[in-house]
Design an enzyme around this catalytic site. Structure first.
Site, PDB file in Angstrom:
ATOM      1  N   GLN A  31       0.763  -1.489   0.234  1.00 18.13           N
ATOM      2  CA  GLN A  31       0.171   0.126   0.056  1.00 18.13           C
ATOM      3  C   GLN A  31       0.365   1.197  -0.215  1.00 18.13           C
ATOM      4  O   GLN A  31       2.430   1.026   0.004  1.00 18.13           O
ATOM      5  CB  GLN A  31      -0.866  -0.001   1.165  1.00 18.13           C
ATOM      6  CG  GLN A  31      -0.473  -0.556   2.143  1.00 18.13           C
ATOM      7  CD  GLN A  31      -1.270  -0.781   3.563  1.00 18.13           C
ATOM      8  OE1 GLN A  31      -2.125  -0.972   3.625  1.00 18.13           O
ATOM      9  NE2 GLN A  31      -0.256  -1.857   4.696  1.00 18.13           N
ATOM     10  N   ASP A 155      -8.897  -5.483  13.250  1.00 16.53           N
ATOM     11  CA  ASP A 155      -8.149  -4.038  13.836  1.00 16.53           C
ATOM     12  C   ASP A 155      -7.359  -3.880  12.215  1.00 16.53           C
ATOM     13  O   ASP A 155      -6.571  -2.960  11.593  1.00 16.53           O
ATOM     14  CB  ASP A 155      -7.421  -3.920  14.371  1.00 16.53           C
ATOM     15  CG  ASP A 155      -7.163  -2.134  14.390  1.00 16.53           C
ATOM     16  OD1 ASP A 155      -6.073  -1.913  15.642  1.00 16.53           O
ATOM     17  OD2 ASP A 155      -7.875  -1.665  13.737  1.00 16.53           O
ATOM     18  N   SER A 156      -8.681  -3.737  10.587  1.00 20.15           N
ATOM     19  CA  SER A 156      -7.851  -4.301   9.587  1.00 20.15           C
ATOM     20  C   SER A 156      -8.376  -2.348   8.802  1.00 20.15           C
ATOM     21  O   SER A 156      -9.100  -1.335   8.907  1.00 20.15           O
ATOM     22  CB  SER A 156      -8.890  -5.560   8.475  1.00 20.15           C
ATOM     23  OG  SER A 156     -10.035  -4.714   7.912  1.00 20.15           O
TER      24      SER A 156
END
Ligand code: SAM
Length: 293
Positions: A31, A155-156
């Site tokens: 990312q 917790d994505s």
């Protein structure tokens, strides 16, 4: 000259933050990673142009995604966080004296490194001897961890790229198998104003894997629309009867734990029916994404 960072939240909605400076900008294997220092919210981590966490309001999200499932469980000893590379969820989990091991499974090591360097107040607990950091795909991890965890937290990032598989029925079934027989699961499940259809789908998928499934809310100013949802799945313990909280917190209280499950009617329609009623309010065309500063 003024410097601004803009998060494009939908095709027709953006949120901008005036910057002091950009601290890091890199393309990782997964990312676009940016750490910026903003005037309104302090330092901020963005991934693919989406706000992940900010110094000013991270305590809300990290307290609510951890203490709600942890106080639902009678005595959590072993916890797993999937994603959560900024370390905030681990910091809150390790406040619980009963926790002996907190495992972080984060797919992108560069997120951990950037958080350690620029966000020490959020990431410091990653150095705790009870924390074990594993750089791996969380989807793969839960497939092999049978009956291992009392609490699992997803917790994505939003359901794009490597996180798509973290919102599927297969993943939720594997989470259930990775939990102990009275384990509790919680996930961040986006905004009721912008992602109603996703929330309804996730309610249905978690509901298919867990006998108790409940949606709860918190106010998070730097997230799209400022109203954020979490979904809890439990194999035995009802989150409406939490253990009392004796911890030092800034947002979470035992009363707020119960209150967070009291839903506005338009959100209840998503949770109870398990599917969107009519055309949801401001349905986002696609998950958020945009350009950093
Ligand atoms: N609080 C933020 C939110 O609600 O959007 C999430 C913060 S945390 C930084 C999100 C993390 O999930 C990212 O670091 C990302 O690399 C990680 N992630 C995404 N997909 C993953 C996967 N399949 N396995 C493990 N980590 C993943």
């Amino acid at each position: 000259m003024e410097l601004w960072c803009t998060e494009k939240q939908t095709e027709n909605l953006s949120l901008s933050f005036r910057l002091k400076e950009t601290l890091r900008r890199e393309k990782t294997a997964y990312q676009d990673l940016a750490v910026v220092d903003t005037l309104p919210y302090g330092r901020m981590l963005l991934l693919d142009g989406c706000v992940m966490t900010s110094e000013a309001d991270e305590f809300v999200y990290h307290e609510m995604i951890t203490h709600v499932p942890l106080f639902t469980h009678p005595c959590p000893r072993r916890a797993l966080v999937i994603g959560g590379g900024d370390g905030g969820a681990i910091r809150e989990i390790l406040k619980h004296p009963s926790v002996e091991e907190a495992v972080l499974v984060e797919i992108d090591a560069r997120v951990i490194e950037a958080s350690k360097q620029f966000l020490p107040a959020i990431s410091s607990a990653l150095a705790d001897p009870r924390c074990r950091v594993v750089v791996e795909d969380g989807i793969k991890h839960v497939k092999t961890a049978r009956g291992r965890y009392d609490v699992i937290i997803s917790d994505s990032t939003d359901p794009i790229g490597p996180a798509v598989g973290l919102f599927t029925e297969e993943f939720y079934r594997n989470v259930r198998e990775a939990l102990t027989e009275d384990g509790v699961f919680a996930a961040q499940t986006e905004s009721p104003f912008l992602h109603a259809r996703l929330i309804a789908d996730v309610q249905r998928r978690i509901g298919a894997a867990f006998p108790i499934t409940r949606l709860y809310l918190a106010a998070i100013p730097t997230y799209p629309s400022g109203l954020w949802s979490f979904t809890l799945g439990s194999k035995r313990h009802d989150p409406l009867q939490p253990r009392p909280c004796e911890l030092e917190t800034r947002y979470y209280t035992s009363a707020l734990h119960r209150g967070a499950f009291q839903l506005p009617r338009f959100v209840e329609a998503l949770a109870v029916a398990g599917e969107a009623n009519g055309r949801p309010v401001g349905e986002a065309e696609a998950p958020r994404g945009g350009s950093g500063g």
